[in-house]
Design a protein around this motif. Structure first.
Motif, short mmCIF file in Angstrom:
data_model
loop_
_atom_site.label_atom_id
_atom_site.label_comp_id
_atom_site.label_asym_id
_atom_site.label_seq_id
_atom_site.Cartn_x
_atom_site.Cartn_y
_atom_site.Cartn_z
N ASP A 1 -0.31 4.66 4.20
CA ASP A 1 -1.08 5.60 5.01
C ASP A 1 -1.98 4.68 5.84
O ASP A 1 -2.97 4.14 5.33
N THR B 1 2.39 6.89 7.20
CA THR B 1 1.55 7.82 7.96
C THR B 1 0.84 7.02 9.04
O THR B 1 0.08 6.09 8.74
N GLU C 1 -9.18 1.83 6.91
CA GLU C 1 -10.48 2.00 6.24
C GLU C 1 -10.71 0.91 5.20
O GLU C 1 -11.81 0.35 5.12
N GLU C 2 -9.68 0.60 4.42
CA GLU C 2 -9.81 -0.44 3.40
C GLU C 2 -10.05 -1.80 4.03
O GLU C 2 -10.89 -2.58 3.57
N ARG D 1 -4.09 5.07 8.09
CA ARG D 1 -5.50 5.44 8.24
C ARG D 1 -6.31 4.90 7.07
O ARG D 1 -7.38 4.32 7.26
N GLU D 2 -5.77 5.06 5.85
CA GLU D 2 -6.44 4.54 4.65
C GLU D 2 -6.45 3.02 4.66
O GLU D 2 -7.44 2.40 4.25
N ASP D 3 -5.36 2.41 5.11
CA ASP D 3 -5.29 0.95 5.17
C ASP D 3 -6.33 0.39 6.14
O ASP D 3 -6.97 -0.63 5.85
N THR E 1 0.85 -1.19 0.00
CA THR E 1 0.00 0.00 0.00
C THR E 1 0.89 1.24 0.00
O THR E 1 2.12 1.14 0.00
#
Length: 190
Positions: free
Chosen positions: A40, A102, A46-47, A42-44, A37
């Motif tokens: 990030d 991140t 969410e995913e 936070r995005e991981d 990835t």
């Protein structure tokens, strides 16, 4: 005596029954269940949640004999590999890497800096995250479980299931859960 030497020589010539685990250019093990990835986290998270998976951050390093042990002896066990592939979203951090990461609190730094920030000293170290994380927390602060080091088949299998079953909220500590299941697993001859 000669018979024993011949048997030993024959065993030495036989191919290993363990699957070969490939290393990437960075010296870290390649596994189909490790997600590449933008790191990030936070995005991981969410995913992972959107996929119905639990988010895991794993720290490893080149030359780590315990990481090798996990990849060659534990993660390749079909039941464990299936859990890691289907139920978990795993992102790996290279303890000495320079790729930007991140953290969940929005702070961005290199892999090696974030490992120092998290005060992680051993590899592998695995952090299991909840589906939702309170704003402003780092990975170690938000983790529902952290596993420092290498463990065997049943400890790993039971930890994965304890996280999936949200055992951390059930009141049964992992050690009690593991002892209860291990007794059954051993009595069934597994």
């Amino acid at each position: 005596m000669i018979r024993k030497l011949c048997a030993a020589a024959l065993v030495a010539l036989l191919p290993s029954s363990l699957p070969a685990v490939e290393l990437g250019d960075d010296g870290l093990h390649i596994a189909p269940w490790i997600n590449e990835t933008f790191r990030d986290l936070r995005e991981d998270l969410e995913e992972a949640t959107a996929n119905g998976q639990r988010f895991v951050v794993m720290i490893e390093q080149r030359g780590c004999i315990y990481c090798t042990q996990m990849h060659e002896e534990v993660y390749v066990i079909p039941e464990i590999e299936e859990l890691l592939s289907e139920a978990f979203f795993v992102v790996r951090i290279n303890m000495y890497g320079q790729t930007e990461v991140t953290d969940l609190d929005g702070e961005t730094m290199s892999e090696s800096e974030i490992v120092r920030r998290w005060r992680t000293m051993f590899t592998p170290t695995t952090f299991f995250l909840p589906e939702q994380v309170e704003e402003g927390l780092t990975v170690p602060q938000a983790a529902v479980a952290m596993v420092p080091g290498a463990f065997g088949r049943w400890t790993t299998f039971n930890m994965l299931n304890w996280v999936l079953e949200e055992g951390y909220d059930s009141g049964e500590p992992f050690q009690a859960y593991h002892a209860r299941l291990l007794s059954d697993q051993i009595s069934q001859g597994n």
